[in-house]
Design an enzyme around this catalytic site. Structure first.
Site, short mmCIF file in Angstrom:
data_model
loop_
_atom_site.label_atom_id
_atom_site.label_comp_id
_atom_site.label_asym_id
_atom_site.label_seq_id
_atom_site.Cartn_x
_atom_site.Cartn_y
_atom_site.Cartn_z
N SER A 7 0.83 -1.21 0.00
CA SER A 7 0.00 0.00 0.00
C SER A 7 0.86 1.24 0.00
CB SER A 7 -0.93 0.00 1.22
OG SER A 7 -1.45 1.29 1.40
N HIS A 32 -1.10 -1.36 -4.30
CA HIS A 32 -2.40 -0.96 -3.74
C HIS A 32 -2.40 0.55 -3.53
CE1 HIS A 32 -6.09 -1.81 -1.46
NE2 HIS A 32 -5.67 -0.88 -0.61
N ASP A 34 -4.49 3.72 -2.29
CA ASP A 34 -5.62 4.14 -1.46
C ASP A 34 -6.02 5.57 -1.75
OD1 ASP A 34 -6.11 1.85 0.37
OD2 ASP A 34 -4.03 2.21 0.96
N MET A 36 -8.56 8.54 -0.77
CA MET A 36 -9.49 8.94 0.31
C MET A 36 -9.96 10.37 0.07
SD MET A 36 -7.30 7.63 3.54
CE MET A 36 -6.63 5.98 3.62
N HIS A 65 -7.99 1.45 -4.59
CA HIS A 65 -9.00 1.26 -3.54
C HIS A 65 -9.65 2.61 -3.26
CE1 HIS A 65 -9.68 0.19 1.03
NE2 HIS A 65 -10.81 0.34 0.37
N MET A 67 -11.86 4.97 -1.42
CA MET A 67 -12.61 5.23 -0.19
C MET A 67 -13.25 6.60 -0.37
SD MET A 67 -9.86 3.64 2.45
CE MET A 67 -8.55 3.69 1.24
N MET A 136 -12.08 -5.47 4.70
CA MET A 136 -11.28 -4.56 5.53
C MET A 136 -11.07 -5.18 6.91
SD MET A 136 -10.51 -1.98 3.64
CE MET A 136 -9.60 -1.15 4.95
N ASP A 174 -7.21 -6.19 3.80
CA ASP A 174 -6.51 -4.91 3.89
C ASP A 174 -6.59 -4.33 5.30
OD1 ASP A 174 -5.46 -2.39 3.42
OD2 ASP A 174 -7.08 -1.72 2.10
C1 DX5 Z 1 -6.65 1.83 5.15
C2 DX5 Z 1 -6.10 1.48 3.80
C3 DX5 Z 1 -5.03 0.47 3.82
C4 DX5 Z 1 -3.78 0.87 4.56
C5 DX5 Z 1 -3.04 -0.37 4.99
O1 DX5 Z 1 -7.79 2.58 5.00
O2 DX5 Z 1 -7.13 0.98 2.99
O3 DX5 Z 1 -4.71 0.03 2.52
O4 DX5 Z 1 -2.91 1.68 3.81
O5 DX5 Z 1 -1.95 -0.01 5.76
P1 DX5 Z 1 -1.33 -0.97 6.89
O6 DX5 Z 1 -0.84 -2.19 6.21
O7 DX5 Z 1 -0.24 -0.13 7.48
O8 DX5 Z 1 -2.43 -1.26 7.87
ZN ZN Z 2 -6.60 0.01 1.04
#
Ligand code: DX5
Ligand code: ZN
Length: 231
Positions: A7, A32, A34, A36, A65, A67, A136, A174
């Site tokens: 990630s 990956h 993310d 947000m 991903h 969010m 999740m 994740d």
């Molecule tokens: C959280 C993200 C994850 C996060 C995982 O909302 O979707 O992908 O970056 O990070 P670690 O592995 O540090 O929990």
């Molecule tokens: Zn994620």
């Protein structure tokens, strides 16, 4: 067979390109990413310009991903900037079927994710349409959180639901995955492990990824030998 999806959120953005190349060289097939929006989750991360600029240095599968609230608004733009797969949150979509259709029309793989508190059964009606379900194992929004053990039961229930009905859907997990629990996560039935802190922090990326690869190989061997015992 098992896939590691580092990630980006936990990477060092000063040397992002270098770090991505190291993850690819060490065998991480996915990246990956993310996204947000500060509404669906409290935090804001990054968006299209970052994805576009790293696209040409990596041959990895860009596993985006989302969010974000009402994800259908941005699917086309994420496709254009280089996503290979787009995962959206069931809770955030007004019409999940329309989001899946649009992702497919654009030639990408569709993933559906649910928060830890959403009943697992909510994804069942979509298992014949998506390529991936993302479970999740932390509340979405931040990297570096602790893995919620309730996720194990959800992973194995989903595995049974998928295999029992002959669906071709991969399970991605994740949040909070690292050395301590990666073996249990794949043994429970995950195919793809997302890891941010456990890949980019503490030791070198190469050392960290080697650990995951070893755990994956061991589990693959275990499965092979149990298969041979049965037949
Ligand atoms: C959280 C993200 C994850 C996060 C995982 O909302 O979707 O992908 O970056 O990070 P670690 O592995 O540090 O929990
Ligand atoms: Zn994620």
């Amino acid at each position: 067979m098992y896939i590691l999806a580092p990630s980006l959120l936990a990477a060092d953005f000063k040397i992002l390109g270098q770090q991505i190349e190291e993850t690819e060289r060490m065998g991480a097939e996915y990246l990956h990413i993310d996204v947000m929006d500060g509404t669906f989750v409290p935090s804001i991360s990054f968006g299209m310009p970052v994805i576009q600029s790293i696209r040409d240095i990596s041959g990895q599968f860009f596993d985006v991903h989302l969010m974000i609230t009402d994800p259908i608004r941005y699917i086309k733009e994420f496709a254009e900037c280089g996503a290979d797969g787009i995962t959206f949150h069931l809770e955030a979509a007004k019409d999940p079927d329309a989001v899946i259709s649009l992702i497919h029309e654009l030639g990408l793989k569709a993933g559906m994710s649910i928060r830890p508190g959403t009943p697992l059964e909510a994804v069942y009606p979509y298992l014949d349409r998506v390529e991936m379900v993302l479970i999740m194992s932390v509340e979405p929004g931040f990297g570096g959180q602790t893995f919620m053990p309730e996720a194990y039961g959800r992973i194995s229930r989903l595995r049974r639901q998928i295999d029992g009905n002959g669906y071709r859907v991969r399970i991605e997990v994740d949040g909070g995955i690292g050395k301590k629990n990666v073996r249990e996560v794949i043994a429970a039935g995950a195919d793809i492990c997302v890891a941010g802190s456990a890949v980019f922090k503490k030791r070198s990326i190469s050392e960290n990824i080697s650990y995951f690869m070893k755990a994956f190989e061991e589990q693959e061997k275990k499965l092979e030998s149990s298969f041979q015992t049965i037949y």
